[in-house]
Scaffold this motif. Sequence first.
Motif, PDB file in Angstrom:
ATOM      1  N   ILE A   1      60.390 -11.694  -0.741  1.00  0.00           N
ATOM      2  CA  ILE A   1      59.747 -10.247  -0.416  1.00  0.00           C
ATOM      3  C   ILE A   1      59.766  -9.331  -1.531  1.00  0.00           C
ATOM      4  O   ILE A   1      61.152  -9.320  -2.305  1.00  0.00           O
ATOM      5  CB  ILE A   1      60.809  -9.504   0.720  1.00  0.00           C
TER       6      ILE A   1
ATOM      7  N   PHE B   1      53.712  -3.902   4.769  1.00  0.00           N
ATOM      8  CA  PHE B   1      53.941  -5.158   4.004  1.00  0.00           C
ATOM      9  C   PHE B   1      52.547  -6.089   4.249  1.00  0.00           C
ATOM     10  O   PHE B   1      51.949  -6.041   5.323  1.00  0.00           O
ATOM     11  CB  PHE B   1      55.179  -5.699   4.746  1.00  0.00           C
TER      12      PHE B   1
ATOM     13  N   THR C   1      50.938  -9.853   3.994  1.00  0.00           N
ATOM     14  CA  THR C   1      51.118 -11.467   4.186  1.00  0.00           C
ATOM     15  C   THR C   1      49.707 -12.100   4.018  1.00  0.00           C
ATOM     16  O   THR C   1      48.665 -11.367   3.869  1.00  0.00           O
ATOM     17  CB  THR C   1      51.574 -11.597   5.665  1.00  0.00           C
TER      18      THR C   1
ATOM     19  N   GLY D   1      55.142 -15.753   6.973  1.00  0.00           N
ATOM     20  CA  GLY D   1      55.686 -14.277   6.376  1.00  0.00           C
ATOM     21  C   GLY D   1      55.268 -13.149   7.574  1.00  0.00           C
ATOM     22  O   GLY D   1      56.267 -12.478   7.720  1.00  0.00           O
TER      23      GLY D   1
ATOM     24  N   THR E   1      57.883 -13.906  10.277  1.00  0.00           N
ATOM     25  CA  THR E   1      59.361 -13.620   9.642  1.00  0.00           C
ATOM     26  C   THR E   1      59.675 -11.986   9.759  1.00  0.00           C
ATOM     27  O   THR E   1      60.609 -11.412  10.145  1.00  0.00           O
ATOM     28  CB  THR E   1      59.455 -14.201   8.402  1.00  0.00           C
ATOM     29  N   MET E   2      58.630 -11.343   9.264  1.00  0.00           N
ATOM     30  CA  MET E   2      58.871  -9.969   9.027  1.00  0.00           C
ATOM     31  C   MET E   2      58.934  -9.263  10.566  1.00  0.00           C
ATOM     32  O   MET E   2      59.484  -8.343  10.781  1.00  0.00           O
ATOM     33  CB  MET E   2      57.651  -9.099   8.322  1.00  0.00           C
TER      34      MET E   2
ATOM     35  N   ILE F   1      55.221 -10.326   1.272  1.00  0.00           N
ATOM     36  CA  ILE F   1      56.052 -11.437   1.642  1.00  0.00           C
ATOM     37  C   ILE F   1      55.257 -12.752   1.298  1.00  0.00           C
ATOM     38  O   ILE F   1      54.215 -12.798   1.929  1.00  0.00           O
ATOM     39  CB  ILE F   1      56.634 -11.452   2.759  1.00  0.00           C
TER      40      ILE F   1
ATOM     41  N   THR G   1      64.345 -15.141   1.888  1.00  0.00           N
ATOM     42  CA  THR G   1      64.404 -15.290   3.276  1.00  0.00           C
ATOM     43  C   THR G   1      65.049 -16.586   3.822  1.00  0.00           C
ATOM     44  O   THR G   1      65.133 -16.947   4.930  1.00  0.00           O
ATOM     45  CB  THR G   1      63.044 -15.660   4.215  1.00  0.00           C
TER      46      THR G   1
END
Length: 322
Positions: free
Chosen positions: A126, A153, A155, A162, A165-166, A201, A222
Amino acid sequence: MIRIALQAFAALALLGALPVTAQDWPQKPVKFIVPFPPGGSVDPLARLVGAKLGDSLKQQFVVENKPGASGSIGAAQVAKSPPDGYTFLFVFDTHAVNPSLIPNMQFDTVKDLAPVMLVGTAPMAIATQAAKPYRTFDDVIKAAKAKPDTVSFGTVGNGSLGHLTMILVQQAAGIKLVHVPYKGGGPMTTDAIGGQVDLAIGSVAVLAGHVRGGKLRAIAVTGDQRSHAMPEVPALAEQGFKGFSALAWWGIFAPAGTPKPILEKFHAELVKVFALPDVKKTLTETLGMDLQASSPEALQQWLAGEMARWGKVVKDNGIRAD
């Protein structure tokens, strides 16, 4: 006499139709299907492996790029290919997400493909523009709580690892960020460097060079521990997300039904390739990969776990492909 000759001819014809043994494989060029465009990480991995196997087995290993639908188009082609040991599939982490993300896929991820090897895993990074104020992920959390729906953010796409994950990170931290999906790592990174998006990310391979060049600042990785490619960057697990881990991964599959002796020989040759010092250096330093070179059974277990974990995130949050 004629009958005996015909019987002998039929026997020879039958022998000619028998499948090639593992000892004889390969007797013609082998196709490596990469379900993404040239570039990225899967394409150079397949080309590196193909070049090394070509040297050792004295046969061509040809990489064919079949991009589309997060890798599912190329995967479908392999799933429907003859199981004769002359077609293999190189995949990325999207392979485990696609069954939940894409309705009505034209193949069964588990039943129609045989596992060969989990090549390796790697944490994502990140990162933020160097001029942005975020120096730790806690800075992001504080900014997001002070002004919800303002920190963005980027991706590589909706439903990407990504992105998923976020989603978990936001839920764990009790914050809400703005997702900006891109059509790949290139445009995402360009906007992150330009400051059009607050965070990006993506794989260590995509972001590390820009971090080393000073255009981006990495604030977290991560995995559940630091990446050897970015040892100075703390893991999310060190920043209040105890036990958290989300890893990119690379795997190799074959059409279901491919003869086991051929799969065993192919696997053994792959193990030799990934033990070569120059290959290990390229994959660990360039891609930031933690090499696994696993058994087929380990890949099958990994895939099942990833499908279950990310499939739940997709379902619980109502995510659909772009």
